[in-house]
Design an enzyme around this catalytic site. Structure first.
Site, PDB file in Angstrom:
ATOM      1  N   SER A 130      34.494 -49.364  -9.588  1.00 23.14           N
ATOM      2  CA  SER A 130      34.643 -49.473  -8.135  1.00 23.14           C
ATOM      3  C   SER A 130      33.820 -50.616  -7.557  1.00 23.14           C
ATOM      4  O   SER A 130      32.711 -50.903  -8.015  1.00 23.14           O
ATOM      5  CB  SER A 130      34.192 -48.162  -7.491  1.00 23.14           C
ATOM      6  OG  SER A 130      34.048 -48.297  -6.095  1.00 23.14           O
ATOM      7  N   GLU A 132      32.274 -50.390  -4.961  1.00 22.54           N
ATOM      8  CA  GLU A 132      31.061 -49.782  -4.400  1.00 22.54           C
ATOM      9  C   GLU A 132      29.851 -50.014  -5.313  1.00 22.54           C
ATOM     10  O   GLU A 132      28.712 -49.901  -4.871  1.00 22.54           O
ATOM     11  CB  GLU A 132      31.275 -48.284  -4.188  1.00 22.54           C
ATOM     12  CG  GLU A 132      32.229 -47.931  -3.059  1.00 22.54           C
ATOM     13  CD  GLU A 132      31.617 -48.150  -1.676  1.00 22.54           C
ATOM     14  OE1 GLU A 132      30.375 -48.089  -1.551  1.00 22.54           O
ATOM     15  OE2 GLU A 132      32.377 -48.362  -0.723  1.00 22.54           O
ATOM     16  N   TYR A 154      27.724 -41.807  -5.485  1.00 22.43           N
ATOM     17  CA  TYR A 154      29.025 -42.132  -6.089  1.00 22.43           C
ATOM     18  C   TYR A 154      28.950 -43.475  -6.817  1.00 22.43           C
ATOM     19  O   TYR A 154      29.371 -43.598  -7.973  1.00 22.43           O
ATOM     20  CB  TYR A 154      30.101 -42.203  -4.999  1.00 22.43           C
ATOM     21  CG  TYR A 154      31.389 -42.836  -5.457  1.00 22.43           C
ATOM     22  CD1 TYR A 154      32.288 -42.131  -6.248  1.00 22.43           C
ATOM     23  CD2 TYR A 154      31.712 -44.142  -5.092  1.00 22.43           C
ATOM     24  CE1 TYR A 154      33.482 -42.722  -6.677  1.00 22.43           C
ATOM     25  CE2 TYR A 154      32.892 -44.737  -5.503  1.00 22.43           C
ATOM     26  CZ  TYR A 154      33.774 -44.021  -6.295  1.00 22.43           C
ATOM     27  OH  TYR A 154      34.937 -44.603  -6.722  1.00 22.43           O
TER      28      TYR A 154
END
Length: 333
Positions: A130, A132, A154
């Site tokens: 990801s 992120e 996460y």
């Protein structure tokens, strides 16, 4: 006939990937969590079509927290390709459930990789990494070489999973690839994710069901693409001679405010009359700007996005107007 296994098959990406693989003649197996309520809405139509044409889609109950169960499934299915999309994937929720997120999103990947190793099945592995992971960005735009600086439980779990995939590739010769996917949306996006929250609320406002809704930070900027485009990049990674890591992105960035402008502008409304700020939706540590450089994916995989930002917003608004019982042609410019 090639056989693929997808974790997270009931999610947005899982449903589009299933369609793609079935079109390419695969037999597709999916792992889904046991739930007291039905959670197969995104794939019900695919399942029905696949079985009318001859059964090539099979669903299995399983959980990323259950190593022995994963091992049994791999030995039973013997997949040629594994697409690991399953996770606790909501960033804001990960702050409220950090241990669970680490267990499922992080250790779940290790359990799956180790099951591949234990079973001895010759397979190719895709890890859903990801954007992120870049978090507090150290370089703009972000490439495969940009250092990670995760800013949520996460993202931390995804960084762990990324490096586990790299380690299994280098230590055991596993064909493992990380797709570092930047934000990708669609009409199948979960309703708690900000883009879908906006388009779903817009449909309900026009239908007279609600008058206002709540959002957090409107200045966060993201590189938004179309999920259907992005699952093609996943497939391409597993068709290469060796595993590798790729950024999958559009190379453009837009703020949540811009998304609101575009979505509400399509129906001639001012979002400021309907959007309220709720600090509960702010993250404890924010990721301000994400923008990916997909050069490597373009040059080595021949992949590039087909749907741009404005077309993506239009697709989502049209779908959510229909969901609200409205005719998009009557409402949209």
């Amino acid at each position: 006939m090639k056989r693929a296994l997808i974790t997270g098959i009931t999610g947005q990406d899982g449903s589009y990937l299933t369609e793609l693989l079935l079109e390419k003649g695969y037999e597709v197996h999916g792992i889904m969590r046991r739930s007291s309520s039905f959670n197969t809405g995104r794939i019900d139509h695919i399942y029905q079509d696949a079985h009318e044409e001859g059964a090539r889609l099979f669903l299995h109950h399983g959980d990323l927290s259950d190593a022995s169960g994963l091992n049994r499934l791999l030995r039973k299915i013997k997949p040629d390709e594994i697409y690991h999309l399953g996770a606790q994937s909501h960033v804001r929720v990960s702050f409220d459930m950090p241990e669970y997120t680490g267990d499922v999103t992080g250790l779940g990947t290790t359990r799956l990789l180790d099951s591949i190793l234990e079973s001895g099945i010759p397979t190719r592995f895709y890890q859903a990494s990801s954007s992120e992971m870049y978090g507090k960005v150290q370089q703009t735009p972000q490439t495969e070489l940009t250092p990670f600086y995760p800013r949520s439980p996460y993202a931390c779990a995804k960084v762990y999973s990324y490096w586990m995939a790299v380690n299994y590739r280098e230590a055991y010769g596993l064909h493992a690839s990380n797709g570092i996917l930047f934000n990708h949306e669609s009409p199948r996006r979960g309703e708690t994710f900000v883009t879908r929250k906006i388009t779903r609320a817009l449909g309900r406002i026009l239908a007279g069901e609600i008058q206002e809704f709540y959002l957090g930070n409107l200045e966060a900027k993201r590189d938004w693409g179309y999920a259907k485009d992005y699952v093609e990049a996943m497939w391409l990674m597993l068709q290469t001679p060796e595993g590798d890591d790729y950024v999958v992105a559009t190379g453009e960035t837009h703020s949540i405010r811009e998304f609101l402008d575009e979505a509400f502008g399509l129906v001639g409304r001012d979002w400021r009359e309907h959007v309220r700020h709720d600090p509960r939706y702010n993250r404890p540590t924010e990721v301000d700007v994400l923008i990916g450089d997909p050069t490597k994916a373009r040059e080595r995989l021949g992949w590039k996005p087909k749907v741009g930002f404005k077309e993506l917003v239009r697709l989502m608004v049209e779908a959510d107007l229909r969901l609200a019982g409205l005719d998009p042609e009557k409402w949209m410019k």
